[in-house]
Each structure stands twice: as C-alpha cells, then as structure tokens.
Scaffold this active site. Structure first.
Site, short mmCIF file in Angstrom:
data_model
loop_
_atom_site.label_atom_id
_atom_site.label_comp_id
_atom_site.label_asym_id
_atom_site.label_seq_id
_atom_site.Cartn_x
_atom_site.Cartn_y
_atom_site.Cartn_z
CG PHE A 117 -2.39 -0.08 0.87
CD1 PHE A 117 -2.88 -1.18 0.21
CD2 PHE A 117 -3.26 0.95 1.19
CE1 PHE A 117 -4.23 -1.27 -0.12
CE2 PHE A 117 -4.61 0.87 0.86
CZ PHE A 117 -5.09 -0.23 0.20
CD GLN A 231 -6.26 10.03 2.91
OE1 GLN A 231 -6.99 9.08 3.18
NE2 GLN A 231 -4.99 10.05 3.20
CG HIS A 233 -8.41 7.49 -2.44
ND1 HIS A 233 -8.00 7.02 -3.67
CD2 HIS A 233 -8.20 6.49 -1.56
CE1 HIS A 233 -7.55 5.78 -3.52
NE2 HIS A 233 -7.66 5.44 -2.25
CG LEU A 243 -11.93 4.15 -2.94
CD1 LEU A 243 -10.89 5.23 -2.93
CD2 LEU A 243 -12.10 3.57 -1.55
CD GLU A 246 -2.96 3.91 -1.00
OE1 GLU A 246 -3.72 4.87 -0.81
OE2 GLU A 246 -2.00 3.65 -0.25
NE ARG A 286 -5.27 6.29 0.45
CZ ARG A 286 -6.17 5.62 1.15
NH1 ARG A 286 -6.91 6.25 2.04
NH2 ARG A 286 -6.34 4.34 0.95
CG HIS A 354 -10.99 8.31 0.88
ND1 HIS A 354 -12.05 7.49 0.56
CD2 HIS A 354 -10.07 7.51 1.47
CE1 HIS A 354 -11.78 6.25 0.95
NE2 HIS A 354 -10.60 6.23 1.51
NE ARG A 389 -7.55 7.13 6.63
CZ ARG A 389 -7.64 6.20 5.68
NH1 ARG A 389 -6.89 5.12 5.71
NH2 ARG A 389 -8.51 6.36 4.68
#
Lengths: 583, 130, 246
Positions: A117, A231, A233, A243, A246, A286, A354, A389
C-alpha cells in the site's frame, strides 16, 4: 420522554461502534449496551473500504517500520504515543477478526496474505480481495449478534449529548420509524459515528457521512481537532466519485497523464519501474499523489472530459486473471458505472474527498475531555493520522481504538463513573427536544436544505480543496458562516412522524455546517503547508509555529474559537518526508 | 406506536405466477413433471399387459402405433425434455464439484448429465433394436 | 447527454398517517445518461418534493440500503441505469415486506431470522489470539467465499414467491449465510444451525424457483446454498439410519 436506561450507550454501529460494543460485552457480560445507529449496522460506511488493513505480521516487517511509516506519512502531526499503541495492537486485532471469521485472502500455505500500500516500507496490508471494509463490517456485525448484552437501536438518529457538571450522562435520539425522541440515560457514551465527507460535493463517502457525532460532541463542548486536514484519495471515478482502491496501485497499476506519461516521476517520487516499488511512484502517500494531479492540471497535462479534468489509471498490464482474483469489485465498478473495462482500457480518475484526519479530540484512551464520553474511528482524532492518513490505517484504527474505547468505558463506569447522578438529564433532554421541535415545526422558512447544502459544498471545494490560499479561505469562512446563519431559516416541509427523512436531512445539514465551519476556520488559521493542508501562500512546513494540533471550540456564536495543543513526540523528530529515494 | 401503520400488500395465491416470466418458467418446469408421471403410468400399463399374456401385450403394442398414442408420446416427449433439461441446467447449483482444489466449471457438470443421457438413450435403443 | 430530455418517475407513496393505501405519484425528472434511478430519486427529493422517503447511502452497490422494485423487478436503485429503461419508470418498495412509508419497508422479520441462524463462527475451542491465525488454504476459502458476499439488500426476499406465501420461511439470504458458516473450515456450529436450516420453515420450504439467485446483485446464489443444504440434510437423515448412525 421515554427513557432507556443503559450502562453504556454507543452512537454509531459501523466498524468502531461494533468493535466497542463487543469489547464491552466481553469485558463484562452483565453490563447493558445500547448500540444506537441511524442506519442498520451493515449499511455503515465501513462497508465501502476496499483495499485493506495494515498490521505487522510477516517476518520481514517490524513494528518500528509501521510506526515510522505512519508518523512520517502524517507529516509528524501524529501523536506518537497513540501511534505506538496503534501499531502494537493492530496485529492482534486483525488476528482476532480472523478468528471471528473474516475471510482474509490467503497464501497457498493457508497463512493470511498481505499486499503493498502507499507510503509503506514493507508489504503489510491484510486484505479480503478488494472488499476488506465490507468483510470487516459484516464479520463484526455478525459476531456482535452472539452477545445478548448488545441491544441494538437501529435507525435511531442521535441528536444531543447530555452533559452535566462535566460528565456525559446520556444521549437523545429520534426513533425514525415513529419520529419519537427518546433519552438514553447512560453512565458512559461512546461516539463512533464516522466522518463527514459529505460536506464536500465530490466525495467517496456515502450519504450518511454527515458528521453528526462530531457536531454533537462539538456542541457539547469537546473541541474538534485538526479539522482542516481532509484527505483526497487520488483515484476516484468521474461523476460519482466512487473509490478505486489503492490496492490497484498496490497490485501494480500506473498513473498516467494525457500523454500516457507516468507523471509522478516529475514530483520527487522516484523513477518509474515496471513493477511496484514500495514508497515510490504510485505507492507514494495519498496527499502527495493528489497534489501531483493538481500540478499536472495546471500544466495542462490532464485529460479534458465532460466531467472535469482526469488522469488515467492503467491496470491493463496486470492481466484479467489477476484483476479477477485481486480486484473484482474494481472491475465491476468501472464496467458498470463508467462503461470502461480495465482489462483492456484506461480508467479515467481524479482525486476525490475521502477521509477526515481530524475529529473529536481524544487522548490515547479514546477519552474526550468530558468525563464518561469516548470517541473512536473516523469521527475521532486520537491522533494517529496527523496531517495525512496512510492508506490501510483507518480500518485498523477503528478496531484498535474502538476496542480501547469500549474497555475504558467499562473501567470508568466501574470506578469513578459508578454512580450516575442524572438529576438534570431530564431537563437537558427536554431542551434537546425543544431544539429539534423548533426546527421541525417552523413553517415560515425561506431556505431549502438542498440549496444550502449545495452552497456549502461548492464553497468548501472552491476555498478549502487540495491547495488553499488566504484570500480564498477568507471567502470560504465568510460564506460558510453566512450559510450557517441562514440555516435558521430552513423549514421542514414534511410534518409527519413516520420515517421523516426531510427532518433527518435538515438535522444532518446542521451537523455538516458545524463541521464545515471548523474545516474552513482551521485551514485559514494554519499558515503553513503540511500533509493534506497545502497553502500556496505558505508553501513550507512550519514546525516552529505549527507543530501543533488545531483545537476548534464551539462558542455558541457565529464563529468558532481556535487554540492549539502540542503534538506528542516520543522517538521520531520531525524530518523531511522521503519517497522514491533512499532515506 | 404514534402514526405507524405498516401496509401489507397481498399476494394472490392463484395468479402470482402470471406476474413474471421467471415464475411462469418455474411453473412450466413443475407442471411438466405431470407428463413424466403420465408417461410412467403408460410404461407401467405396458408391463402390466406383458404379464397378462401375449394377446394383451400385442394389443398394447398395436395401441402404441395408433395416431392418438403417437401424438401423446410426442407431447410427453416434449414436456419430458423440457423438464429434464431445466433440471440438468440447475444441477451445478445443487451439486458443485471439485477436482482436487479446483472447482469444476458449471458446463462440465451440466455436460456430464447430457452425456449420461445420451449413453443411456443409445443403450436403450440398442437393446430395443435387437 | 441531452438537456431537454426527461423521463417520468412513478413513485409509490404511502404516508401511514394520512393514506389508507399506497398510490403512485409521478415526477418528471431530467434524463441524464449516467444517472441511476437513485440519482433521479435524489433529484426529486432535492428539487421537487422533499417529503419522499427512501433509504440509501453508498451509491456503489455495497451497503445494501437502496433495494426497491423498479418496473416490477427487485433492484439496487444505485445500480439501475436510466438508460436501461423507457421514458416511464415505476418505482415501488421491495415486494413481500410491509411498507413503513413510501419506499421504506419494515425488515424486522429478516433481522430476526438472520439472528436465529447464528451467523458467526462457533468454534470447538477458542484459540488464543497470541497463537496467531487459523490456517485456511485458498481452496478452503473458495468453498464458502461466494456466500460471504451477501450485502443483506433483501432483493432475494422480494423475488421469492415462497416467502410471499409463507412469511415463516427463513428465506434465501439467511439460509445462505448459515451455509457460509457451515462451510468455513474454522467453524463447528453446523448442528446448531441445522435446527433452523433443516426445519420445515428452513430449506424444505424452498421449491427451487431460483428467483433469489436471478436477482442477487452480488452473485451469491442463495438458491445453490439452499439446494446444497437440502442434499447435506438428506445425507444426514440416511446416515442416521445406518448402523452406528446418530
């Protein structure tokens, strides 16, 4: 008012709320638990999380690596004592979920598999294909059925916290099927109500993510922390903002601009290689990837479409077999919603709101400054996410801090909070009812819920998006303050009692406006660039003045009051965030 | 229970299956079993005639060549085929098979049934042809 | 995308405080190529009539909130595209459930049945977390994985004629969830679940119409789960008749 007396009330039955409820039930089966949620538990937005949950389990990994990835990923705005708790606890929580039946994807040996990730030094993301949140939520919900002490109140919309003499004594909620408000008189309350991404127009969030719990705690006197950190994304589908996990990039997908060029190489994120390299290029964090999109857009290298500017996510080289096995939902979402087949075609994507790093201020025990009031999950800010995050830390967070909130609430009501003096609660509940009744019965309003919501949405997008400036933020603050004032002119057209969503939407808008105000004002005051908060007029991080949490306080007046709280640093001194090259 | 009054929509006991082609197909599959039953009755009748003696048997055989008997057999055959194939096609649901760790594709399970049918039919024709 | 084109949405309305029975109300909404029926409903709610009530959240076919009858077929309204329908679309609450209000149905009955089948791991002995995960090979996972994909949207109940005629029937989603746990290598709770699954109101009420599997948006195939449970239950019966059987 009908009163339900319970030991512990939990507001929100998503991942964090269910985990908290189970923690309470396991700590002491004799305690009564009221699990209150405005939707059935399996509708909660945890369900939409796709990629996975990070936890150190493999032999090449170390707790310290996860700690450092998280702290650096958060641009050193994380509280490091909380991150220590988090990284140490999460492997046990994920294993516990395995014991409860979560269908984790496996290696041939039968051990749990992990995938890479963004922003992670080592592969450590546990996953259940690309429906990890769905499986975690359903596993928790189904497991919660096992515990008779968990009494669910599904489709109850919580309106107000009861706080007397600095202690929380319960919560009021509207039973949606009857429209009747009830008082939950509780020795402790845990808020697990999720974030409020719906304050923005283009978001991965479900319609229920309206920040109700955040606003409720805020109005009750708990500061909201670091709300300006929102955030984006990097990979959302056009039109809907759905979405794409990731995990796509974890499996090896490329991000390319209109020339088919892997543009991330131009932004200090490393060199393009055919296969994914950890903490490099598409596996950067991100915030950085979403900012790169904005830069490409300014250079005119994005793709113009009727639905706005896009770049492409290229999954074609992964092959149909791997896509079917690892990313089946991604295939389905692309094919259904935009008519693009990722096996053979480039997928248009753009950054989309996100997640909210900020939230209800808690300490590492998930406790708020109000006695007997706890918070966990996206609604809370503990803070392990800091200014950005890392992908696959949110599912872990709701497990770890949901359980901590549950256990600490039990400890509290067995000790200091043993005796509940709730003499004034009835009066507080009556006040809450009067507040809602005033909104409900008003007939002469001139404003509409959808009208104000749209204005709020565009104001935040224009003024508090990926890059921000003083001038634009000032406009945004003024506008949001104005919309919030006009909210008193909304009238609810539907005057019926049963499942009145007109009323619920109106109350949700009230919550969103409180949340929007804290985002805009927090962003205006933070004169630096850090993580997801990027100021064109203050492009550098400023550790001298802003290595601090923004604390936004409700004043009852037109604007919030803001002060700051020092960040807790244990072992990692602020340094440069490095991706794509050696540290 | 202020204001609540959940409304229950009645579903017709007799005409529900006309509401959707899916339900009609189901009824067709179920109703065709009747013809399988009827044909079985004819076959049992044949056995019964056989044990009654040569004359009864020849009488029965003669009847099977009559126009109405041929027509009836065609009708039975059509419905029996419908019944049989609809069941064959749903067998992978009821009996998913694995070979080692790999699940057997639906087509293989359905195909095996058709193959079995062909083998049995050929054998029956061979025996009958002697 | 044509700016002038419109469609008519015929929405079943039922307001229990004022209506004796449901009726249809028509709304003219813009036709947008990319829109799903839920977008059209949201257009109505935001611009034409704030009093229409329905459930929705994720808009990506995973939360299971927005099931409704669309032109007579149970569908997730967030995945039913306007382009696949005509100029008039009829939207009703899910069949076979009592209507609470407008497009919102009462699902208490499902929740009770789902609870009754014990949808959680029942392990023979509890393994401490410190001993790590249970090993489960990809093949063992594959055996039950499909049945974990149920989003509890209840389209299957709205399609099932058996459930329509006998509300006691445990029904597709609950029975397939029981099957899911029975097939899980970590579970030993089948005997307990069989008390519900193998009862008369359990799998034996199913006549294999197969409608549940046809409408399932997640390809869970509850009809398969139920037939497999029938076969396994039948085997149990014959095994018990054998010498040394239970």
């Amino acid at each position: 008012m009908e009163t339900i007396t319970t030991d512990i009330a939990i507001v929100g039955a998503g991942g964090a709320g269910l985990r908290a409820a189970i923690a309470v039930a396991e700590a002491d089966p004799s305690l009564s638990i009221a699990l209150i949620s405005k939707v059935y538990p399996m509708r909660s937005h945890t369900v939409a999380a796709e990629g996975g949950a990070a936890g150190v389990i493999k032999s090449d990994d170390k707790i310290e690596y996860h700690f450092h990835d998280t702290v650096a990923g958060g641009d050193w705005l994380t509280d490091q004592d909380a991150v220590e708790v988090f990284v140490n606890t999460i492997p046990k929580e994920l294993t516990r979920l395995e014991h409860w039946g979560c269908p984790w994807s496996r290696e041939a040996s039968g051990k749990v598999a992990v995938r890479p990730f963004g922003g992670m030094k080592v592969m450590r993301t546990w996953f259940a294909a690309d429906k990890t949140g769905f499986h975690i939520l359903h596993t928790l919900f189904q497991t919660s059925i096992k515990y008779p002490s968990i009494k669910r109140f599904d489709e109850y919309y919580s309106t107000d916290l009861m706080v007397e003499n600095g202690r929380c004594t319960g919560v009021t909620a509207i039973e949606m099927r009857t429209g009747i408000m009830k008082l939950f008189n509780a020795k402790a309350v845990i808020i697990c109500s999720g974030g409020g991404g719906k304050v923005f127009p283009f978001s991965t969030n479900g319609s229920i993510k309206t920040g109700d719990g955040m606003a409720m705690a805020y109005r009750a006197g708990v500061p909201l922390k670091d709300m300006e950190f929102v955030q984006y994304h990097p990979t959302g589908l056009p039109i809907t903002g759905i979405l794409l996990t990731e995990g796509c990039r974890g499996e090896g997908a490329y991000l390319v601009n209109k020339d088919g060029y892997r543009y991330l190489q131009d932004y200090d994120l490393g060199k393009p290689e055919p296969t994914p390299r950890l903490k490099s290029m598409e596996l950067g964090p991100r915030d950085r990837l979403s900012q790169c999109f904005w830069q490409e857009q300014r250079k005119g290298r994005t793709i113009k479409t009727p639905h706005g500017d896009m770049v492409h996510l290229d999954l074609r080289h992964l092959g149909e077999k791997k896509l079917n096995e690892r990313l089946p939902m991604v295939l389905d979402l692309c094919r259904s919603y935009i008519g693009v087949d990722p096996v053979t075609q480039l997928v248009p994507i753009r950054p989309v709101v996100h997640y909210m790093m900020g939230g209800i201020h808690t300490d590492i025990n998930a406790a708020t400054p109000i006695k007997g009031l706890y918070a966990a999950g996206e609604c809370a800010c503990v803070s392990i996410n800091g200014a950005n995050r890392l992908g696959s830390n949110s599912l872990g967070e709701l497990l770890v801090f949901g359980a901590i909130a549950g256990r600490n609430a039990v400890e509290y009501i067995k000790g200091e909070g043993r005796d509940l003096n709730a003499a004034g609660t009835t009066k507080l509940a009556a006040d809450a009812k009067a507040r809602v009744d005033a909104i409900f019965t008003k007939t002469s309003g001139t404003e509409s819920v959808s009208g104000l919501r749209k204005e709020m949405n565009t104001t935040l997008e224009d003024g508090a998006g990926i890059y921000r400036t003083e001038a634009e933020l000032k406009v945004a603050c003024d506008k949001i303050d104005g919309i919030r004032a006009r909210y008193s002119q909304v009238s609810v057209k539907d005057k019926s009692s049963v499942f009145n969503t007109d009323l619920i939407y109106t109350l949700e808008l009230g919550s969103m406006l409180d949340v929007a105000q804290t985002i805009a004002h927090g962003a205006l005051q933070r004169k630096e660039s850090r993580g997801s908060h990027q100021r064109l007029d203050y492009p550098k991080r400023d550790d001298v003045n802003f290595l601090k949490h923004t604390m936004t306080h409700y004043t009852g007046g037109a604007t919030p009051r803001i002060d700051y709280l020092d960040v807790k640093i244990t072992t990692s001194q602020p340094a440069e965030r490095i991706y794509g090259r050696d540290e | 229970m202020m204001g609540r009054k959940p409304y229950i929509r009645e579903v017709s006991k007799t005409t529900w299956w006309l509401k959707h082609p899916r339900y009609m197909n189901y009824m067709l599959r179920e109703v065709t079993s009747l013809f399988i039953g009827l044909y079985t009755a004819v076959a049992i009748d044949g056995v019964w005639r056989l044990q009654q003696g040569r004359e009864a048997w020849e009488h029965f055989i003669a009847w099977t060549f009559s126009t109405e008997a041929v027509f009836m057999h065609i009708v039975f055959l059509v419905f029996a085929v419908i019944h049989t194939t609809t069941w064959f096609n749903v067998t992978p649901k009821a009996m998913p098979m694995h070979v080692g760790d790999e699940p057997l594709p639906d087509a293989a399970i359905i195909g095996a049934h058709y193959a079995g049918w062909v083998v049995v039919s050929v054998l029956a024709l061979l025996i009958a042809g002697k | 995308m044509s700016n002038d084109r419109t469609i008519t949405l015929e929405v079943m309305r039922y307001r229990p405080e004022t209506d004796a029975a449901p009726s249809f109300q028509s709304y003219v909404v813009p036709y947008v190529e990319e829109w799903v029926v839920l977008d059209a409903l949201n257009y109505v709610k935001d611009n034409l009539d704030t009093t229409v009530s329905y459930r929705w959240s994720c808009h990506m076919a995973v939360c299971g909130s927005c099931g409704m009858m669309i032109d007579g077929e149970p569908k997730l309204s967030c995945k039913a595209f306007l382009r696949d329908y005509g100029s008039k679309i009829r939207v009703e609450p899910l069949s076979h459930f009592p209507i609470e209000r407008d497009l919102v149905v009462v699902i208490d009955d499902f929740i009770e049945k789902f609870t009754r089948i014990r949808p959680y791991i029942i392990a023979q002995s509890e393994k401490p977390v410190s001993e790590g995960e249970y090993l489960q090979t990809p093949a063992q996972l594959h055996k039950y994985k499909q049945f974990t994909l149920c989003i509890n949207c209840l389209l299957c109940y709205a399609a099932c004629p058996q459930y329509a005629h006998n509300p006691e029937f445990v029904g597709p989603a609950a029975l397939s969830m029981a099957h899911r746990y029975n097939l899980d290598s970590r579970d030993s709770g089948r005997d307990l679940r069989q008390e519900v699954s193998a009862s008369h109101e359990g799998v034996w009420e199913c006549s294999f119409v197969g409608a549940c599997s046809d409408v399932c948006p997640k390809h869970v195939d509850p009809a398969a789960a139920i037939q497999q449970t029938k076969i396994a239950s039948t085997m149990d019966y014959y095994k018990a008749l054998l010498p040394g059987g239970k």
